[in-house]
Motif scaffolding. Structure first.
Motif, short mmCIF file in Angstrom:
data_model
loop_
_atom_site.label_atom_id
_atom_site.label_comp_id
_atom_site.label_asym_id
_atom_site.label_seq_id
_atom_site.Cartn_x
_atom_site.Cartn_y
_atom_site.Cartn_z
N TRP A 25 34.63 21.95 54.37
CA TRP A 25 34.48 20.55 54.80
C TRP A 25 33.17 20.39 55.58
CZ3 TRP A 25 33.74 17.75 59.16
CH2 TRP A 25 33.99 16.37 59.10
N GLU A 35 30.17 20.41 53.23
CA GLU A 35 30.04 19.15 52.51
C GLU A 35 29.58 18.03 53.43
OE1 GLU A 35 30.65 16.66 48.95
OE2 GLU A 35 29.88 18.60 49.55
N LYS A 75 32.08 8.65 46.27
CA LYS A 75 33.47 9.14 46.30
C LYS A 75 33.59 10.36 47.21
CE LYS A 75 34.58 7.46 41.67
NZ LYS A 75 34.98 7.84 40.27
N ALA A 76 32.55 11.22 47.22
CA ALA A 76 32.58 12.42 48.07
C ALA A 76 32.62 12.04 49.55
CB ALA A 76 31.38 13.31 47.77
N GLN A 92 33.80 9.22 50.80
CA GLN A 92 35.13 8.66 51.06
C GLN A 92 36.15 9.77 51.29
OE1 GLN A 92 35.47 6.35 47.48
NE2 GLN A 92 34.70 4.47 48.43
N ARG A 93 36.11 10.80 50.43
CA ARG A 93 37.04 11.93 50.62
C ARG A 93 36.76 12.66 51.93
NH1 ARG A 93 35.79 12.80 45.08
NH2 ARG A 93 34.35 14.48 45.68
N LEU A 94 35.47 12.81 52.26
CA LEU A 94 35.10 13.51 53.50
C LEU A 94 35.66 12.80 54.73
CD1 LEU A 94 33.06 15.90 54.43
CD2 LEU A 94 31.59 14.01 55.09
N GLU A 108 38.14 10.66 54.88
CA GLU A 108 39.61 10.61 54.86
C GLU A 108 40.25 11.95 55.18
OE1 GLU A 108 40.39 9.22 50.96
OE2 GLU A 108 39.76 7.14 51.37
N SER A 109 39.54 13.06 54.91
CA SER A 109 40.12 14.40 55.08
C SER A 109 39.58 15.13 56.29
CB SER A 109 39.85 15.23 53.82
OG SER A 109 38.46 15.41 53.63
#
Length: 534
Positions: free
Chosen positions: A160, A163, A191-192, A194-196, A198-199
């Motif tokens: 994480w 990234e 999208k990457a 957004q995932r970063l 959120e996670s």
């Protein structure tokens, strides 16, 4: 496979990617660092630190006499996944360690401090006080258990973090280019991000605000692009000439926008608020030393004419706080007519440039705008401001050279500060300077007494960009006050100290540096110069 290693499959043969760790430390802790480095390497990490090139074991990674020392350190910090700061009384007092942490912070690196020898945190530097020191290596018998805790911290969602660093690098590059509307993320990177977001792990550092702003700008541009494509589909039934005109307009969008801004905003402002106030050739030649002038109706810098003269640039070895970068002293003569801004450039000055499209809006870090010095400004942005002011006035505005800056700061003095050899009380805004803003924020320009040239805030409040490329000593410095330049300049000089720094940084001879594109924080501002007709 250890948690801290990733695997890339290539031709059926997995290759582990080790977590790279940079160790920031004082030379007096070298024995501990060697032990820690060996222990980390045994655990599968790749430690990196400033070590001797003469050691055969370090022949590939050590720093040799031929290497540019600070550049190698920057390279080590840049490629590291995590920074470990070995805390001891010597590293807490080390200017080099402090600059390593500052540089790591500008890259948004994750920093893990560990305590190697006890220190007095109540009197530690602000940047160290801001770090949360939880890992204790003081007791030798507890080394193994402390190492286990350190490895657990290093293993915290390293994928994480990598990234996050990759995407943050894209956002910082976008910001350094002035946030161009035509340089947005790809759909995959949107999208990457957004995932970063959120996670994000509970204990991981929050990605910088500029990443969220880049995401929002990219989404907006993506939506606009989708809407534009839809409109073009509807317009397919129009005549071919209309399509050609639309395509030509799109291809030349940036130049058309610039031309429209010039005729609708910038040129009217120049004709109404600047050109009527520009000095005539006769008025300029009539200026005398210490006279002041301003070449606009309001909200541009007031300029002070400096007397010509000579001085010794740098500091003697005997000066308290003397650094090797301030030697050898050089005799400099300022013979050319020169005017320097009375104050650092303020937000009022800067926001006028923003209002007509010449500059980008900068954050004030909740310190306030108006007559506060402009902050969060890179060297490149400061150069754009003086180019814009030169365009508006038709006169040669520019950044000061380093030699001109020290001449203006000393104002005829030979002491550490223009008012004496001690920082005194209430003479400037810095840590322990005796003002109500010390260590908290910037102060309004002109809050302290001016120097003998009538210049305010030369010392403290904000560091000030100058024109020169940085070199480690004054050897080879110019003697006529001109800037020291070279191709591919990676670091520019900053002078004067700030509200956040100790008094040593405020000495007239003190020298620091920053990346011209990426160095941008709430301690950095600038002031300007104007070349005068003899």
């Amino acid at each position: 496979m250890p948690d801290h290693a990733q695997t890339n499959a290539a031709a059926g043969s997995p290759e582990p990617v080790k977590t790279r760790v940079f160790l920031s430390y004082s030379r007096k802790d070298a024995a501990f660092v060697a032990r820690l480095s060996q222990a980390l390497e045994t655990r599968g990490y790749e430690p990196d630190y400033d070590q001797s090139h003469a050691d055969p074991a370090n022949i590939d990674t050590g720093i040799s006499a031929q290497d540019e020392w600070w550049q190698r350190l920057e390279e080590m910090i840049t490629r590291a996944d995590v920074i470990i700061f070995i805390v001891s009384p010597d590293s807490a007092a080390s200017k080099v360690c402090d600059e390593e942490i500052v540089y790591a912070r500008t890259l948004h690196k994750r920093i893990i401090p560990i305590l190697q020898r006890p220190i007095d945190f109540a009197n530690s530097p602000p940047r160290l006080s801001a770090l949360n020191v939880k890992l204790d290596f003081v007791a030798d018998q507890a080394f193994s258990s402390a190492l286990d805790q350190l490895c657990a911290a290093l293993n915290l969602d390293i994928a994480w973090c990598r990234e996050s660093r990759r995407l943050t690098g894209l956002a910082l590059e976008w910001e350094s280019q002035g946030r161009p509307v035509d340089r947005i993320m790809s759909p995959a990177d949107i999208k990457a991000v957004q995932r970063l977001l959120e996670s994000r792990p509970r204990n991981a550092d929050r990605p910088p605000q500029v990443l969220t702003e880049f995401l929002n700008a990219s989404r907006e541009c993506q939506e606009k692009e989708a809407l534009r494509i839809n409109h073009m589909r509807v317009a397919l039934g129009l005549l071919m000439i209309g399509i050609i005109v639309a395509l030509i307009g799109w291809i030349n969008q940036a130049s058309l926008i610039a031309e429209w801004n010039w005729f609708s905003k910038m040129r009217p402002y120049m004709n109404a608020s600047v050109r009527p106030f520009v000095l005539t050739a006769t008025a300029e030649r009539a200026l005398r030393p210490l006279a002041s002038f301003r070449e606009c109706a309001k909200d541009c810098p007031v300029m002070i004419v400096l007397p010509t003269g000579s001085y010794m640039m740098g500091s003697p070895d005997s000066e308290n706080g003397h650094e090797p970068s301030e030697s050898p002293q050089v005799s400099v003569t300022i013979a050319r007519p020169l005017a320097v801004s009375k104050y650092p450039v303020t937000f009022d000055d800067w926001d006028t440039c923003v209002s007509v499209g010449g500059c980008t809006r900068n954050s004030e870090s909740e310190f306030g705008r108006g007559q506060m010095p402009v902050i969060n400004v890179s060297w490149d942005e400061a150069k754009r401001y003086v180019a814009w002011l030169s365009l508006m006035t038709g006169k040669p505005y520019r950044l000061l050279s380093e030699a001109e800056w020290e001449y203006a700061a000393r104002a005829g003095s030979t002491t550490a500060y223009p008012w004496g050899d001690d920082v005194g009380n209430g003479n400037a805004n810095c840590k322990r300077c005796g003002s109500k803003w010390d260590g908290k924020q910037t102060s309004p320009v002109g809050s302290f007494k001016p120097n003998a040239f009538g210049l305010f805030d030369m010392q403290g409040n904000v560091f000030q960009w100058v024109e020169d490329c940085y070199q480690g000593t004054l050897s080879g410095a110019t003697t006529d006050g001109s800037a020291l330049l070279r191709p591919s300049c990676k670091r520019r000089v900053v002078r004067g100290g700030s509200w956040y720094d100790s008094p040593d940084y405020l000495r007239s001879a003190n020298r620091s540096r920053g990346d011209p594109s990426d160095s941008r924080d709430d301690e950095l501002g600038f002031r300007i110069a104007r070349t005068l007709t003899p």
